[in-house]
Design a protein around this motif. Sequence first.
Motif, PDB file in Angstrom:
ATOM      1  N   LEU A 309     -45.162  -0.316  -8.936  1.00 36.98           N
ATOM      2  CA  LEU A 309     -44.121  -0.342 -10.125  1.00 36.98           C
ATOM      3  C   LEU A 309     -43.395  -1.563  -9.648  1.00 36.98           C
ATOM      4  N   ARG A 310     -42.918  -1.566  -8.273  1.00 36.94           N
ATOM      5  CA  ARG A 310     -41.962  -2.503  -7.986  1.00 36.94           C
ATOM      6  C   ARG A 310     -42.153  -3.911  -8.117  1.00 36.94           C
ATOM      7  N   ARG A 311     -43.627  -4.342  -7.787  1.00 39.45           N
ATOM      8  CA  ARG A 311     -44.078  -5.482  -8.030  1.00 39.45           C
ATOM      9  C   ARG A 311     -44.232  -5.971  -9.059  1.00 39.45           C
ATOM     10  N   LEU A 312     -44.648  -5.059 -10.163  1.00 40.05           N
ATOM     11  CA  LEU A 312     -44.777  -5.279 -11.442  1.00 40.05           C
ATOM     12  C   LEU A 312     -43.574  -5.897 -12.127  1.00 40.05           C
ATOM     13  N   ILE A 349     -37.675   1.441 -20.017  1.00 39.01           N
ATOM     14  CA  ILE A 349     -37.961   0.964 -18.386  1.00 39.01           C
ATOM     15  C   ILE A 349     -36.649   1.482 -17.729  1.00 39.01           C
ATOM     16  N   SER A 350     -35.577   1.968 -18.250  1.00 37.67           N
ATOM     17  CA  SER A 350     -34.349   2.371 -17.626  1.00 37.67           C
ATOM     18  C   SER A 350     -34.640   3.779 -16.741  1.00 37.67           C
ATOM     19  N   TYR A 351     -35.629   4.433 -17.152  1.00 38.68           N
ATOM     20  CA  TYR A 351     -35.835   5.703 -16.642  1.00 38.68           C
ATOM     21  C   TYR A 351     -37.458   5.947 -16.181  1.00 38.68           C
ATOM     22  N   LEU A 393     -46.362   1.924 -20.744  1.00 38.04           N
ATOM     23  CA  LEU A 393     -47.275   2.465 -19.935  1.00 38.04           C
ATOM     24  C   LEU A 393     -48.498   1.846 -19.638  1.00 38.04           C
ATOM     25  N   GLU A 394     -48.929   1.344 -20.677  1.00 36.30           N
ATOM     26  CA  GLU A 394     -50.257   0.444 -20.502  1.00 36.30           C
ATOM     27  C   GLU A 394     -50.022  -0.984 -19.545  1.00 36.30           C
ATOM     28  N   GLU A 395     -48.713  -1.267 -19.759  1.00 36.00           N
ATOM     29  CA  GLU A 395     -48.548  -2.536 -18.936  1.00 36.00           C
ATOM     30  C   GLU A 395     -48.313  -2.168 -17.390  1.00 36.00           C
ATOM     31  N   THR A 396     -47.808  -0.963 -17.379  1.00 30.33           N
ATOM     32  CA  THR A 396     -47.482  -0.489 -15.846  1.00 30.33           C
ATOM     33  C   THR A 396     -48.633  -0.179 -15.162  1.00 30.33           C
TER      34      THR A 396
END
Length: 1152
Positions: A309-312, A349-351, A393-396
Amino acid sequence: MGQYDHLTAQMNLFYHDVTQDQHKLKHTTLEKGQICVAFSPALKCWCRAKVEAVITDSVSCQVRCFLVDRGQQLVVPSDQVRVAMPDFLLLPFWVQRFHLSGVKPIRLLVSVNEEKVCANDELVAKKFAYYSKDPAAGSGLDDEDRKPAMLSSSILNHVVNYTKPLPKPIPQDEFTITEKDTNSDVTAENLPDIQSSSSFEASAAESDCTEETDSSLAAALTKNISLFKFLKFLNPQSIFNQTASPLLTTVSENRLLEWLNPEPLKADDSEDVEVAPAVDPQKDLHLVHSVFPLEPCQSLDDTPITDQLRRLIQRKQLYSLSPADRYSWPAVARGCNTLIVSPNAEQPISYLPPLLTHILQNSIYSSLTSSTGPIVVVVCPGWQKTQAIFDLLEETKVSNSLHPMIINVGVKKDEAKSVKIPKNCLLIITTPFSFVRVLSHHCFLFLRMYHLVLDEADQLFTLAPEQMTTILQHFQKVVSSEDKATCPQQIVAVSKQWTSEMEELLTGHMPHPSIIITIPEEAALYANLQQIILMSLESSKINVLLGTLDFTPDVGQKTLIITSSPREADDVFEAVRNKSAFCMMSHEGLTHEFDFVVQQWKKNIGPGTHVVLVTTNECLKCLGILDATCVVHYGFPSSPRKFGSRLFSMVKNFRNLTTPDKVDTGHHLAKSVLLISERNARHVVGVLRYLGRTGAPLPPELCSFAQSVTAAREDQKTNKPLCSHLKSFGACRDSSVCPDRHSWNPNLDKSELPASGVIEVVPLFIKTASVFYGHIVTKEENDFGSLAAAMTLFYADKKPGATEVLAGALYAVQEEKDVHRVKVLSIPDRGDRLFFSVFVQFIDVGKREEVKAHQLLQLPEQFQSVPGQAVEIIVCRVKPADSERDWHPKVTRAISQKIKGLQHRVRVVLTLGNTVFADPMVRVTQVPGMKTLINEYSLQSEILSSGMAESNPEHINLLKALCHADSAASSNDLSVSSNSVISLENRIQAEEEALTEAFRAAEVRNLRAAADRPKLELLLHPSVRWYQSTDSLTVTLKLSNPEAPSCQFSSDRVVFRGRVDSKWYEANLELHRNIDTDRCSWKLKANEPVLTLLKETPTCWEKLVKAKNIFVSYDLDHFEEDDDRMCNGQSFVEDIGEHNFYVNSETDSDSD
């Protein structure tokens, strides 16, 4: 002049700010020519300065500066020098340096015993000075006219060069190495005895003196370093050795090495490492209440999320951490119940990153494998948000693990029953209405729901309160079962506003929560402060203020009085200091006293002490006060944001809902007093809207004025288009923020279309399920068909491109085989681009979209003269179901496929401008070979049958009422002229004058009421203490032996009056619930009135009075006694069950 005064004021506020990290503002190295900010004790202010020299002696380090805005030289300690911030260097230096040519300094000769002696040479020989060349030497000064540069009077030792970070002061009784006091550079190049001796070749005596100085300096350094090493060997355990020797030896050795080698030495790397200071949320006006300590994240790299998630996030630059995220992400990733109120709460994306991390690393493996169903349910206020979260969610790339699913179920019968949830689906995204419908048929599929996310929680509780209650009850049942005791249980609520329903959410469903609120005004709402609003004329504000303050309180009080200007602060301070012995003042002119004021404020106070601080809004930010018990807004806050930042000064007295088993006794320590005068009319609307959310009673005069100002501002939108939501459904979403018009305008809404009757229409562009554009079909002529044919024929052979694109001009655009007329609405800034797009409206179809500029074709004059054929058609009496704001795309898509391009019959009920309101709209077809017509379908019925719509019977009535009311009002006006804005300004001024008269009338009424009371100048409110039993209330009034007492009982009110020490007191209590007046009584007990009130219905009262009252508090002496008798204690409820056994309803078991 004014700009520099403002700059000085801003610098004083910034550098005197007690909340600033002074370590960051101090220089690590000072060099000649460096621009800095220095504090002038004489001027008592911070000034921009230029470093001229750095001087160190045995006790301190001093800096000689030139004040670039005042033309003065200043010698100050190094700790009074700060880094010049970039914002303070925008203005040019005010002082310019000039040189008077043709003038030389003289050599000072004195006579000693009839012998002339050069004072310059003697000073140098005695090592009290050295020779230097004036930087302006280009003026032609001779070598013999060199002037001595005087050293500091405190310098008694030798001189060395030093350009490293400033040393710490060393005790005076120990040996130190001093630094030169030069008026040139601070490097070794300016010492003639070290490097640059060539400029002094004319004097051999000076050279000898220099060599002597060099040798003596080296000898002294070597001798003293050896001395300290010897002392260290003789007495290794001495305090002298432990403290001074290591530092002194290091300093001496470094300076000796520097003298021997002028090249700068590399400092220890460890000194360059700067420890990040601890983040203080309260300094940034952020409220963080948590049972567990929360360490804030400093950057995205140390956030508790997965590397994927961090790299994304970093690669796609999806998001940057907000202040709320720095605290909420650790809480959410830990699995804590978390409530977040922040400006960016609408962004999923804030949570989501910390929540997904916790689910992927913990919940999936700890959930019960024996049951099925999703473990996470995300509840959103509308279908747009559900789709946005699903796309994220699809993007992550978590879909492979969680297999998310959207559930949007309409009101259609058996639609919820037919929902199928895959077994591998672990995450559901839905709306409250859809979720409740599915729960009613498939509640067994949600027995593994361990994580409940409330996205935009304020909207959820506002739009679907009943559904949210059902959802929370189901979640409570799931997580409270015994077999789920070891499973994760988490609620994450995200919102942009605090609402009263969130208190029940926290106390009833979120044990041990973490609360993060980064909006100050919302934090004040969370605190449930007592809000007092007082109206007064500007001339009487000080008297009203003094009447509000209690200078002899039962408990210690700290009151902030916030004014609008330093002059106003002076006036208030003079008035209050005569009443209070503990009164202080701080404003922009007294910034040098900030430290003293804060020191006095932080002292502990006892009962009966009332500390008052009068300050301004700007100074309040710099004082860092967080423990005030009362804030008096003497100067009106111009916005809710400023209002909230003031209230944040009481944050340490805010209630904390994370602490369990806290009983609200009705007493609020923190309160806010707002003084409103006729001068505050311009800003009163926004603040009153905010105060309306607090539940505080608002003066009716202010409410009336706010309504008038709102209406006047609405009239400023006379040239705006009519609100599309108002036309589509009869009401606007939020007229306070909507930029469009919400009233009838005869110039814009007058229509030439038929106002009634039956017409035939052909929809061409479907905007939404109930709004589309088309053209009206008439039997006499078909303008649309003939125009389309003529344009197709004209552009069949030639297609002349547009030579110039102008906003508002008409052009032609070809789409496949059809040619359409378009009107350019806006042209972007093309810059150097050859190709660009423009935003256009198809005037014969109704749609708006972007087209390439090179696709625009010239439109002949004969085609421009024909008016646009597109007519807006709105189908009445339908609206989206489930409080949705917009139609679901699948409804719009289904309606578009059904009606586009087909002729329909419409009964017109209203027309406004170019809009036709249809009720009903049906598709009429003719039976082949017969004259019989049949209604194939009704569009309203088709929309309702989709399951995503509901009936809206008041649609037309609301529109007609709006038109009739506005038309009647507009008939009284002559016309809407071009000077309408000026007339509206005059109207607001008239409302301000009316408000002023209302203030004066209220003051006159108060004076008359006071005059009507014989010998009753002021009616005071006594302190009230109360406690309760199951069927009664005991109320004690803190009045000692009142004279002429009287008490009146009514079903919902108690009024007691009495006189003590020639002062009249009255307690007028509007009770929380009803009492039995026939059985109520009062008597004097311990010389104080004690009222016994019998409850009409035996039950537990949460509070004594309906409205908040600062004089009413719970009697804590009887708190434990009440616990044993009231609803909070143990009770015995009959429950014999099937085995005829009595069961105690409450136990001390932890499972309860």
